[in-house]
Motif scaffolding. Structure first.
Motif, mmCIF file in Angstrom:
data_model
loop_
_atom_site.group_PDB
_atom_site.id
_atom_site.type_symbol
_atom_site.label_atom_id
_atom_site.label_comp_id
_atom_site.label_asym_id
_atom_site.label_seq_id
_atom_site.Cartn_x
_atom_site.Cartn_y
_atom_site.Cartn_z
ATOM 1 N N LYS A 118 -7.982 -1.197 -8.913
ATOM 2 C CA LYS A 118 -7.853 -1.403 -7.473
ATOM 3 C C LYS A 118 -6.554 -0.800 -6.954
ATOM 4 O O LYS A 118 -5.478 -1.066 -7.470
ATOM 5 N N GLU A 119 -6.668 0.025 -5.928
ATOM 6 C CA GLU A 119 -5.502 0.617 -5.280
ATOM 7 C C GLU A 119 -5.329 -0.042 -3.920
ATOM 8 O O GLU A 119 -6.244 -0.035 -3.098
ATOM 9 N N LYS A 120 -4.162 -0.604 -3.697
ATOM 10 C CA LYS A 120 -3.915 -1.316 -2.445
ATOM 11 C C LYS A 120 -3.487 -0.343 -1.359
ATOM 12 O O LYS A 120 -2.603 0.485 -1.555
ATOM 13 N N ASN A 121 -4.137 -0.443 -0.217
ATOM 14 C CA ASN A 121 -3.761 0.390 0.922
ATOM 15 C C ASN A 121 -2.604 -0.251 1.675
ATOM 16 O O ASN A 121 -2.564 -1.468 1.858
ATOM 17 N N ILE A 122 -1.670 0.575 2.110
ATOM 18 C CA ILE A 122 -0.519 0.099 2.876
ATOM 19 C C ILE A 122 -0.645 0.622 4.304
ATOM 20 O O ILE A 122 -0.749 1.830 4.526
#
Length: 511
Positions: A3-7
């Motif tokens: 999972k890549e967290k969006n900022i």
């Protein structure tokens, strides 16, 4: 770490990266991602299928879909736009877990052209960062979602991949029903789920519901459910060390053999073979995305080539060079010496009184002048040698020619005529170096129509206005008032865009 967290920055519910991609390992987001190839080509692996996207192609990565990018050997420029579904789901039911399919036979399809235009506008707004650009970006993103929901929710299975099915385009009842069905299936795939259960929820017969799903997706209910289960199992295969028996049970399959069968149907290999092949290609602390961000000039040129109308619109808006006001707090606040205020000389003329409202507001504060120019005055209520904790910034939009004409007349009728004819748009950028901290900002903006209305009120004899004209005049005279907060690390930068003879007063106060 799949999972890549969006900022999301600048209080925008969207995030965008435009880059030349070398390699982007397997990952997923909780949010929707729109991929738009501006130049070259890129390989996109989306779940079980691999696509080669070329210039002009758009691909929608629905939330939690596993995907990766790879270079094709030629230079590319790819726009990756993430949408914060926590924000946009407040406005659209069933936005999560939705299918949007843009793979179409005709690359020049009108719906795709609309998407390209919207994406280009979003990108140009973010690049330019003009006054109120945040609202324009959000508005354009709403238009993007509306377009997706209208034209890209329909798909069929062809040659092992989902493609857009145009014949159902515009069928809002079918679109809404399909969104509810797929949303419910994604939320409940891990348990026993039957067609009868969904039919009861939709108040449809089993036969008709089966027909609806087949018509809208090209898949039977059971095939669609198996696809969802297999798709979700990919995260467990690559993101955990769980045995395939546990994965099969967790994703709703009644037996491991059924899981293996359906996985092989979609992915073309055994789950363990898939795990062995791709585990090392997952985004992690050791395996990073490799890309080079494109420069604003490169992006603008690509948009100019791709979506000429959008680029031309923005270039026309940017013809007038911005007025840049640089204030050095150390030099100007601590060492300012009183001098002639050009704006004061214009605004205190008798024929300019109807246009001097914002100036009079600033004047009523009785503050110390920090900086001034032809179109602006900056003052503060802070007293030297104490720290500067507030600024009042007044800017007016008028050209040198307009200023000369206004100073050469005392007639309010001539003044009105001059202001009516002036329609240029100018952007002001005020940069205050040496000012840091958290600030509150209050903005008071008046438009050319208000100045015209106020002048007409003075010129036209009292009692000659109809009630309708009085109401319209009152509406026109209303300023726009906005409030906000921001943080400055060293240089406080404020932008505003004014069209025609208009003004804005900005009150900046340290929190």
């Amino acid at each position: 770490m799949l999972k890549e967290k969006n900022i999301y920055k600048d209080e925008l519910p969207v995030s965008v990266v435009v880059a030349n991609i070398e390699e982007y390992p397997i990952h997923f987001h909780d949010d929707m991602e729109v991929v738009y190839v501006l130049e070259g080509s890129v390989v996109l692996r989306n779940g079980y299928y691999t696509y080669t996207l070329k210039q002009g192609d758009i691909f929608i990565l629905n939330d939690r879909e596993m995907h990766s990018f790879a270079n094709t050997g030629e230079k590319n420029m790819v726009m990756m736009l993430q949408l914060d579904l926590a924000y946009f789901s407040k406005y659209y039911d069933n936005l999560r877990n939705n299918f949007f399919v843009t793979d179409m036979e005709d690359d020049s399809d009108e719906s795709l052209e609309i998407l390209r235009n919207i994406l280009a506008r979003i990108m140009m707004e973010i690049l330019q960062k003009g006054y109120g650009y945040e609202h324009k970006v959000i508005e354009s993103t709403h238009n993007l979602i509306a377009c997706l929901m209208s034209d890209f929710q329909y798909f069929v299975m062809e040659d092992g991949k989902f493609v857009n099915e145009a014949k159902n385009k515009g069928n809002k009842i079918l679109a809404g029903r399909l969104a509810r069905i797929t949303d419910y299936m994604y939320d409940n795939y891990s348990r026993k789920l039957t067609l009868n259960e969904i039919a009861n929820r939709e108040h449809l017969s089993i036969y008709y519901l089966s027909h609806v799903i087949k018509e809208a997706t090209g898949l039977s209910f059971q095939d669609l459910l198996s696809f969802i289960r297999v798709e979700e199992s990919e995260k467990l295969l690559l993101g955990t060390n769980k045995k395939i028996g546990a994965i099969a049970e967790e994703t709703g399959f009644s037996a491991v053999r059924y899981y293996i069968k359906h996985f092989e149907t979609w992915y073309g290999m055994h789950p363990l073979e898939y795990r062995k092949l791709f585990t090392g290609k997952v985004i992690s602390r050791e395996t990073h995305a490799q890309y080079t961000r494109s420069t604003p000039a490169e992006i603008e040129e690509a948009i100019r080539q791709q979506v000429k109308g959008v680029y031309t619109d923005y270039i026309n808006k940017q013809k007038a060079k911005p007025i840049i006001v640089d204030v050095n707090i150390h030099d100007d606040y601590m060492g300012y010496r009183s001098k002639s205020l050009e704006l004061k000389e214009l605004m205190e003329r008798d024929n300019m009184k109807p246009a001097a409202g914002p100036y009079e507001l600033l004047k009523s504060l009785g503050e110390t002048v920090v900086a001034s120019g032809k179109n602006y005055i900056i003052t503060t209520a802070s007293k030297y040698p104490g720290p500067l904790s507030n600024l009042s910034i007044l800017v007016y939009n008028f050209s040198e020619a307009v200023e000369a004409d206004l100073k050469n007349t005392t007639s309010k009728e001539t003044t009105l005529d001059i202001i009516k004819k002036y329609d240029e748009e100018i952007e002001f950028l005020v940069r205050c170096s040496g000012l840091s901290g958290e600030f509150k900002i209050s903005r008071y903006k008046t438009f050319r129509d208000k100045v015209i209305s106020d002048l007409e009120d003075v010129i036209r004899p009292h009692g000659t206005f109809s009630r309708r004209e009085e109401i319209i005049s009152q509406w026109t005279s209303m300023p726009v008032i906005e409030f906000g907060e921001f943080t400055s690390s060293d240089t406080l930068s404020l932008r505003t865009t004014l069209k025609g003879f208009s003004a804005e007063l900005l009150l900046v106060d340290k929190k």
